[in-house]
Scaffold this motif. Structure first.
Motif, mmCIF file in Angstrom:
data_model
loop_
_atom_site.group_PDB
_atom_site.id
_atom_site.type_symbol
_atom_site.label_atom_id
_atom_site.label_comp_id
_atom_site.label_asym_id
_atom_site.label_seq_id
_atom_site.Cartn_x
_atom_site.Cartn_y
_atom_site.Cartn_z
ATOM 1 N N ARG A 37 0.834 44.753 34.969
ATOM 2 C CA ARG A 37 0.940 45.853 34.019
ATOM 3 C C ARG A 37 -0.089 45.609 32.921
ATOM 4 N NH1 ARG A 37 6.184 45.485 31.528
ATOM 5 N NH2 ARG A 37 5.175 44.369 29.838
ATOM 6 N N ILE A 38 -0.813 46.652 32.555
ATOM 7 C CA ILE A 38 -1.733 46.604 31.425
ATOM 8 C C ILE A 38 -1.091 47.386 30.289
ATOM 9 C CG2 ILE A 38 -4.020 47.159 30.548
ATOM 10 C CD1 ILE A 38 -4.940 47.359 33.480
ATOM 11 N N ASP A 39 -0.890 46.736 29.156
ATOM 12 C CA ASP A 39 -0.401 47.405 27.955
ATOM 13 C C ASP A 39 -1.528 47.418 26.936
ATOM 14 O OD1 ASP A 39 2.301 47.934 28.694
ATOM 15 O OD2 ASP A 39 2.768 45.816 28.384
ATOM 16 N N ALA A 40 -1.869 48.601 26.460
ATOM 17 C CA ALA A 40 -2.882 48.756 25.422
ATOM 18 C C ALA A 40 -2.210 49.344 24.191
ATOM 19 C CB ALA A 40 -4.013 49.658 25.898
ATOM 20 N N ASP A 41 -2.119 48.541 23.133
ATOM 21 C CA ASP A 41 -1.611 49.041 21.861
ATOM 22 C C ASP A 41 -2.769 49.723 21.155
ATOM 23 O OD1 ASP A 41 0.773 47.840 22.503
ATOM 24 O OD2 ASP A 41 0.537 46.161 21.121
ATOM 25 N N VAL A 42 -2.609 51.008 20.864
ATOM 26 C CA VAL A 42 -3.672 51.788 20.246
ATOM 27 C C VAL A 42 -3.150 52.483 18.996
ATOM 28 C CG1 VAL A 42 -4.819 52.188 22.460
ATOM 29 C CG2 VAL A 42 -3.214 53.886 21.592
ATOM 30 N N PHE A 43 -4.081 52.891 18.164
ATOM 31 C CA PHE A 43 -3.775 53.783 17.051
ATOM 32 C C PHE A 43 -4.530 55.075 17.316
ATOM 33 C CE2 PHE A 43 -4.149 55.855 13.015
ATOM 34 C CZ PHE A 43 -2.927 55.620 12.414
ATOM 35 N N ALA A 44 -3.779 56.139 17.558
ATOM 36 C CA ALA A 44 -4.383 57.438 17.866
ATOM 37 C C ALA A 44 -4.612 58.216 16.575
ATOM 38 C CB ALA A 44 -3.487 58.229 18.805
ATOM 39 N N GLY A 45 -5.727 58.934 16.521
ATOM 40 C CA GLY A 45 -6.063 59.738 15.353
ATOM 41 C C GLY A 45 -5.141 60.939 15.195
ATOM 42 N N ALA A 46 -5.262 61.610 14.074
ATOM 43 C CA ALA A 46 -4.391 62.744 13.766
ATOM 44 C C ALA A 46 -4.684 63.974 14.618
ATOM 45 C CB ALA A 46 -4.514 63.104 12.286
ATOM 46 N N ASP A 47 -5.909 64.104 15.102
ATOM 47 C CA ASP A 47 -6.264 65.261 15.926
ATOM 48 C C ASP A 47 -5.990 64.969 17.400
ATOM 49 O OD1 ASP A 47 -7.230 66.643 13.690
ATOM 50 O OD2 ASP A 47 -9.170 65.633 13.862
ATOM 51 N N GLN A 48 -5.673 65.997 18.148
ATOM 52 C CA GLN A 48 -5.559 65.865 19.601
ATOM 53 C C GLN A 48 -6.943 65.571 20.167
ATOM 54 O OE1 GLN A 48 -2.820 65.822 21.305
ATOM 55 N NE2 GLN A 48 -1.389 66.534 19.765
ATOM 56 N N GLY A 49 -7.002 64.970 21.340
ATOM 57 C CA GLY A 49 -8.291 64.749 21.977
ATOM 58 C C GLY A 49 -8.665 63.304 22.166
ATOM 59 N N ASP A 50 -7.729 62.368 21.889
ATOM 60 C CA ASP A 50 -7.988 60.957 22.160
ATOM 61 C C ASP A 50 -7.626 60.645 23.607
ATOM 62 O OD1 ASP A 50 -8.807 60.342 19.597
ATOM 63 O OD2 ASP A 50 -6.801 59.779 18.928
ATOM 64 N N PHE A 51 -8.404 59.731 24.223
ATOM 65 C CA PHE A 51 -8.155 59.306 25.595
ATOM 66 C C PHE A 51 -8.439 57.817 25.719
ATOM 67 C CE2 PHE A 51 -9.367 63.738 25.749
ATOM 68 C CZ PHE A 51 -8.358 64.291 26.527
ATOM 69 N N LEU A 52 -7.637 57.129 26.527
ATOM 70 C CA LEU A 52 -7.854 55.719 26.830
ATOM 71 C C LEU A 52 -8.221 55.608 28.301
ATOM 72 C CD1 LEU A 52 -7.647 52.720 25.871
ATOM 73 C CD2 LEU A 52 -5.378 52.742 26.934
ATOM 74 N N ASP A 53 -9.426 55.105 28.565
ATOM 75 C CA ASP A 53 -9.879 54.856 29.933
ATOM 76 C C ASP A 53 -9.727 53.365 30.208
ATOM 77 O OD1 ASP A 53 -10.818 57.571 30.355
ATOM 78 O OD2 ASP A 53 -12.448 57.053 28.974
ATOM 79 N N LEU B 40 0.119 52.321 25.448
ATOM 80 C CA LEU B 40 -0.178 53.052 26.679
ATOM 81 C C LEU B 40 -0.189 52.043 27.810
ATOM 82 C CD1 LEU B 40 -3.020 55.367 25.336
ATOM 83 C CD2 LEU B 40 -0.573 55.841 25.488
ATOM 84 N N THR B 41 0.428 52.397 28.947
ATOM 85 C CA THR B 41 0.655 51.435 30.028
ATOM 86 C C THR B 41 0.141 51.958 31.356
ATOM 87 O OG1 THR B 41 2.632 50.604 28.902
ATOM 88 C CG2 THR B 41 2.463 50.157 31.256
ATOM 89 N N ALA B 42 -0.415 51.039 32.144
ATOM 90 C CA ALA B 42 -0.875 51.349 33.500
ATOM 91 C C ALA B 42 -0.583 50.134 34.382
ATOM 92 C CB ALA B 42 -2.361 51.670 33.516
ATOM 93 N N TYR B 43 -0.619 50.353 35.694
ATOM 94 C CA TYR B 43 -0.334 49.301 36.665
ATOM 95 C C TYR B 43 -1.459 49.232 37.690
ATOM 96 C CZ TYR B 43 4.297 49.838 34.678
ATOM 97 O OH TYR B 43 5.346 49.903 33.802
ATOM 98 N N TYR B 44 -1.728 48.010 38.194
ATOM 99 C CA TYR B 44 -2.665 47.873 39.312
ATOM 100 C C TYR B 44 -2.430 46.546 40.007
ATOM 101 C CZ TYR B 44 -6.195 44.725 37.164
ATOM 102 O OH TYR B 44 -6.865 43.662 36.613
#
Length: 125
Positions: free
Chosen positions: A25-41, A69-73
């Protein structure tokens, strides 16, 4: 207030050492901005010298502010591997984006060939 990656963690799902063929599992702790339109690749590479990045997934924060944000591989064969988190505002998925609010962090870690190795089940930056 601006987009940022705070922490990147790779954890084995079954609590055993990181090894070829194991699910993580990959966990990425992020701080997202106030506007929509953020993405984590998220990307992974089976080697670090030089890396051969493979896009795993694009995740979108659910709100502004801090979140995980979490992903698996599944870990491929390879000794020292890496995961890249590329956080961007708008734009398109790319290994190295150039937006004014974009940020990237890489995490390198050892992957053993099997259960007899001593690689810890969690690595983080």
């Amino acid at each position: 207030m601006d987009e940022s990656i705070e922490r990147l963690v790779v954890t084995g799902l079954d609590g055993t050492p990181l090894a070829t063929g194991r699910n993580v599992r990959i966990d990425a702790d992020v701080f997202a901005g106030a506007d929509q339109g953020d993405f984590l690749d998220l990307y992974a590479s089976p080697a670090v010298g030089p890396p051969a990045w493979r896009h795993l997934v694009t995740l979108e924060p659910v709100a502004s502010g801090p979140q995980t944000l979490t992903a698996y591989y599944t870990l491929p064969a390879g000794g020292t591997q890496a995961v890249r988190a590329a956080f961007r505002f708008g734009g398109a998925e790319a290994i190295c984006t150039t937006g004014g609010y974009d940020e990237r962090d890489d995490l390198a870690f050892e992957v053993g060939p099997g259960t007899e190795d001593t690689v810890p089940p969690t690595v983080a930056i």
